[in-house]
Design a protein around this motif. Structure first.
Motif, mmCIF file in Angstrom:
data_model
loop_
_atom_site.group_PDB
_atom_site.id
_atom_site.type_symbol
_atom_site.label_atom_id
_atom_site.label_comp_id
_atom_site.label_asym_id
_atom_site.label_seq_id
_atom_site.Cartn_x
_atom_site.Cartn_y
_atom_site.Cartn_z
ATOM 1 N N GLY A 73 28.749 71.820 16.061
ATOM 2 C CA GLY A 73 29.831 70.817 16.064
ATOM 3 C C GLY A 73 30.951 71.237 17.006
ATOM 4 O O GLY A 73 30.855 72.243 17.699
ATOM 5 N N ARG A 74 31.971 70.424 17.105
ATOM 6 C CA ARG A 74 33.148 70.705 17.946
ATOM 7 C C ARG A 74 34.379 70.436 17.103
ATOM 8 O O ARG A 74 34.317 69.705 16.127
ATOM 9 N N VAL A 75 35.515 71.023 17.509
ATOM 10 C CA VAL A 75 36.791 70.670 16.876
ATOM 11 C C VAL A 75 37.200 69.317 17.459
ATOM 12 O O VAL A 75 37.216 69.143 18.666
ATOM 13 N N HIS A 76 37.509 68.341 16.569
ATOM 14 C CA HIS A 76 37.824 66.985 17.022
ATOM 15 C C HIS A 76 39.010 67.020 17.984
ATOM 16 O O HIS A 76 39.959 67.801 17.779
ATOM 17 N N ASP A 85 31.092 64.760 21.858
ATOM 18 C CA ASP A 85 30.447 65.946 22.447
ATOM 19 C C ASP A 85 31.142 66.414 23.719
ATOM 20 O O ASP A 85 30.948 67.519 24.191
ATOM 21 N N GLN A 86 32.000 65.535 24.283
ATOM 22 C CA GLN A 86 32.670 65.901 25.546
ATOM 23 C C GLN A 86 33.782 66.934 25.328
ATOM 24 O O GLN A 86 34.234 67.577 26.275
ATOM 25 N N PHE A 87 34.225 67.110 24.093
ATOM 26 C CA PHE A 87 35.427 67.935 23.891
ATOM 27 C C PHE A 87 35.100 69.359 23.447
ATOM 28 O O PHE A 87 34.215 69.553 22.656
ATOM 29 N N GLN A 112 42.290 69.364 17.957
ATOM 30 C CA GLN A 112 42.618 70.312 19.044
ATOM 31 C C GLN A 112 44.059 70.083 19.493
ATOM 32 O O GLN A 112 44.864 71.013 19.581
#
Ligand code: 2U9
Length: 341
Positions: free
Chosen positions: A107-110, A339-341, A114
């Motif tokens: 996952g990524r941090v939203h 997914d870009q972040f 951020q």
């Protein structure tokens, strides 16, 4: 059926299930077998229900015996499942262990989170404490204490979500500052991040749930100059040292005087572009000197202390930073976008 009969039948079923388990070739087959014997409509489960038809004195013993058979079969199926998994993992024909493993999706941090964390770091660096508070607020803390009288449009039904008479989904995080000032004498230097809610027609720049950081500094002799200096430093640390800011007069019930702070457009450095609507400047936050009525509401003496306050939309700052032109992208959970972040 006698309890002996029942017990014998259970044993027979369990051993049959066990044999079938040994010949299962996949986890799916094993699951199907588990359901067929131990499921709600399973053969062994059905037998357990028969215990109820036995004579009371025979029920306990028969019930225990059948439960034991059931647990033994369940354990046997679990063992069979892990044996299958091991077997599948073992090196064998058609299984190339040199192949790279399947990387689990990480996952990524939203982007909103951020931005929030980065903005809070800047404010901590400028000496602001971080406080949070309830999203479901009392009308007093969300409006009255902030010098927003009953007739003020923002109090209308169509602008705010009332959950009950006097209970509203907060429309800004200012109530958090009121709660802190009620329990702490000046000086107060704090920011309050969080979700806010306004009845709005969702479009590319408005959402009914959005995110804010509001800040406050109340002490002896706080001036508008302090406000400017602090927010200009905030702008430089957030948007880059070359950032230029300007202040335009504005109005908020809880500050007097009030202003909007703009920064030179990060897209065109003032030339004018789509991002700034060809104005060359981007509005980033509102601010002002805390209205004496608000200080009095928390039993601070406006003759003794003064303060400045400000508020910014985290969604807006996130959209500026990442060149996002539709606020709805931030809450639609489109993995390709996130997914870009
Ligand atoms: C207290 C006293 C005064 C907070 C302030 C603003 C200006 C402001 C907007 C930013 C983007 C709302 O989400 S937004 O649309 N807010 O412009 N907020 S002054 O003033 C306070 C807060 C607390 C006790």
């Amino acid at each position: 059926m006698s309890s002996e009969r029942l017990r014998a039948k259970a044993e027979e079923i369990a051993s049959r299930a066990g044999r079938e388990a040994d010949s299962c070739a996949s986890a799916q087959e094993l699951d199907a077998l588990r359901v067929r014997y131990l499921g709600r409509k399973g053969e062994l489960t059905a037998l357990l229900r028969e215990v109820g038809t036995l004579a009371p004195e025979a029920r306990r013993a028969a019930g225990d015996a059948l439960n034991r058979v059931k647990e033994e079969l369940a354990a046997r199926l679990t063992v069979a499942a892990s044996a299958l998994a091991e077997e599948r993992a073992a090196p064998g024909p058609g299984r190339d262990l040199t192949l790279p493993g399947r990387r689990p999706p990480v996952g990524r941090v939203h982007p909103l989170t951020q931005t929030t964390l980065e903005l809070l770091d800047v404010f901590r660096h400028l000496g602001f404490a971080v406080h949070e508070g309830p999203e479901v607020e009392l009308e007093y803390y969300n409006f009255e204490a902030l010098n927003t009288p009953a007739w003020h449009p923002s109090r209308d039904e169509q602008d705010s979500f009332y959950l009950a008479p006097g209970v509203v989904l907060r429309t800004h995080t200012s109530p958090v500052q009121i709660r802190v000032m009620e329990r702490q004498p000046p000086p107060v230097r704090m920011v309050a991040p969080g979700r806010c809610y306004r009845r709005d027609n969702p479009d590319a720049t408005h959402a009914v749930m959005f995110h804010q950081i509001e800040g406050l500094y109340v002490d002896r002799g706080v001036t508008f100059g302090d406000l400017r200096g602090t927010l200009e430093e905030f702008a430089r640390e957030t948007f880059g040292t070359a950032t230029r800011a300007r202040f335009r007069p504005s109005y908020f019930p809880f500050t007097e005087p009030s202003a909007e702070m703009d920064i030179l457009c990060v897209g065109c450095r003032g030339e004018g572009c789509r991002m700034c609507g060809h104005a060359g400047w981007l509005e980033v936050m509102g601010c002002g000197m805390v209205h004496p009525a608000v200080l009095r509401a928390v039993r601070y003496d406006p003759e003794e202390v003064s303060g400045f306050a400000f508020g910014l939309g985290i969604d807006r700052v996130t959209m500026l930073r990442y060149r996002i032109d539709d606020i709805r992208l931030l809450t639609e959970n489109d993995i390709l976008f996130l997914d870009q972040f």
